[in-house]
Design an enzyme around this catalytic site. Structure first.
Site, PDB file in Angstrom:
ATOM      1  CG  ASP A  27      31.783  84.012  -5.303  1.00  0.00           C
ATOM      2  OD1 ASP A  27      30.959  83.491  -4.370  1.00  0.00           O
ATOM      3  OD2 ASP A  27      32.058  85.275  -5.580  1.00  0.00           O
ATOM      4  CG  HIS A  44      27.277  76.227   0.860  1.00  0.00           C
ATOM      5  ND1 HIS A  44      27.979  77.056  -0.160  1.00  0.00           N
ATOM      6  CD2 HIS A  44      26.467  76.953   1.454  1.00  0.00           C
ATOM      7  CE1 HIS A  44      27.611  78.364   0.214  1.00  0.00           C
ATOM      8  NE2 HIS A  44      26.813  78.251   1.248  1.00  0.00           N
ATOM      9  CG  LEU A 138      47.344  68.350  -5.859  1.00  0.00           C
ATOM     10  CD1 LEU A 138      47.745  69.527  -6.711  1.00  0.00           C
ATOM     11  CD2 LEU A 138      45.937  67.774  -6.244  1.00  0.00           C
TER      12      LEU A 138
END
Ligand code: IPE
Ligand code: IPE
Ligand code: MG
Length: 260
Positions: A27, A44, A138
């Site tokens: 965020d 972004h 991962l």
């Protein structure tokens, strides 16, 4: 060692203090950009760079599952231009980074509803999952068009459909069966959830799965996040005592809670 309840009390696979599963609510992109006089899109874009750094750092630190919240089912409320930018950035991220992720042994999973997504994005998501399905270093879980309440409702609906069709005895519906119908089926619950930008809420992220997660809220905006910030969050996590309802500390959930 097991106590009377059959719960494992003691040594676990992740006793090195590294959380097996980290969730991140990425965020603050918009505020990062506004503070610099840039358009939100620039925030972004920098957020994607931070994501790249974070995936690398998580792998190096020995995290096995990393779930990142990149577009919520509520983010459609944003102006159409911003929604389009976020769709474009997801496409670019997968197109540009898929080969490298695959080369590094990263398995990619995307969780959330695909119904509202354009066919080209849907196909890219399938391609990323298919290509990387056997990787084990991962698991990167990208929550895109994800909403936890929608996910839980979907799981309930599917169980009800199976019961109505006579395929499932409703008496058999328990926590593990519900968990097995969520998007996250097969992944362990998150141990640590990080949210950047100073907000302290879940915003519909992994509500069911985070029942016993530790929460770390960091004041920095997502584009400023890096390996050092991840290490800081993990070190705060290490200082926490997890009890899972017991009086004694445990380093991982008892097996009765994970169904494993
Ligand atoms: C997070 O940054 C990215 C998404 C939610 C897609 P925001 O865009 O929410 O940034 P702020 O919260 O407005 O600063
Ligand atoms: C949560 O952030 C969603 C993502 C990070 C993708 P928001 O910025 O959308 O959350 P709210 O609206 O501030 O709760
Ligand atoms: Mg926000």
């Amino acid at each position: 060692m097991r106590n009377d309840l059959g719960l494992s009390a003691g040594v676990t696979a992740q006793d090195d203090g590294v959380p097996r599963h980290v969730g991140i609510i990425m965020d603050g992109n918009g505020r990062w950009a506004a503070a610099r006089g840039f358009p939100r899109l620039e925030g972004h874009r920098r957020g994607v760079k931070a994501l790249r750094r974070t995936v690398r750092a998580a792998g190096e630190l020995g995290v096995k599952y990393l779930t990142v919240y990149s577009f919520s089912s509520e983010n459609w409320r944003r102006p159409p231009r911003e929604v389009a930018d976020l769709m474009m950035l997801l496409k670019r991220f997968i197109r540009n980074d898929l080969a490298e992720l695959h080369g590094n042994g990263v398995r990619v999973r995307i969780i959330g509803s695909r119904d509202e997504l354009m066919p080209d994005i849907r196909n890219l998501l399938i391609e990323a999952e298919e290509l990387t399905r056997d990787n084990t270093n991962l698991t990167l879980i990208v929550a895109f068009n994800y909403g936890s309440r929608q996910e839980i409702a979907m799981a309930a609906r599917r169980l009800a459909e199976d019961a109505a069709a006579g395929l499932l005895d409703p008496k058999l519906i328990d926590e593990n069966l519900v968990a097995s119908r969520l998007y996250t089926a097969g992944a362990p619950d998150p141990d640590l959830i990080i949210r950047t930008s100073g907000e302290e809420r879940l915003s519909n992220f992994l509500l069911w799965q985070s029942a016993y997660a530790e929460f770390v809220f960091l004041p920095l905006h997502w584009p400023d996040f890096d390996g050092a910030a991840l290490e800081q969050a993990i070190s705060i996590y290490r200082g926490r005592q997890r009890r899972f309802g017991d009086v004694a500390a445990h380093s991982a959930p008892p097996s009765a809670m994970t169904g494993s």
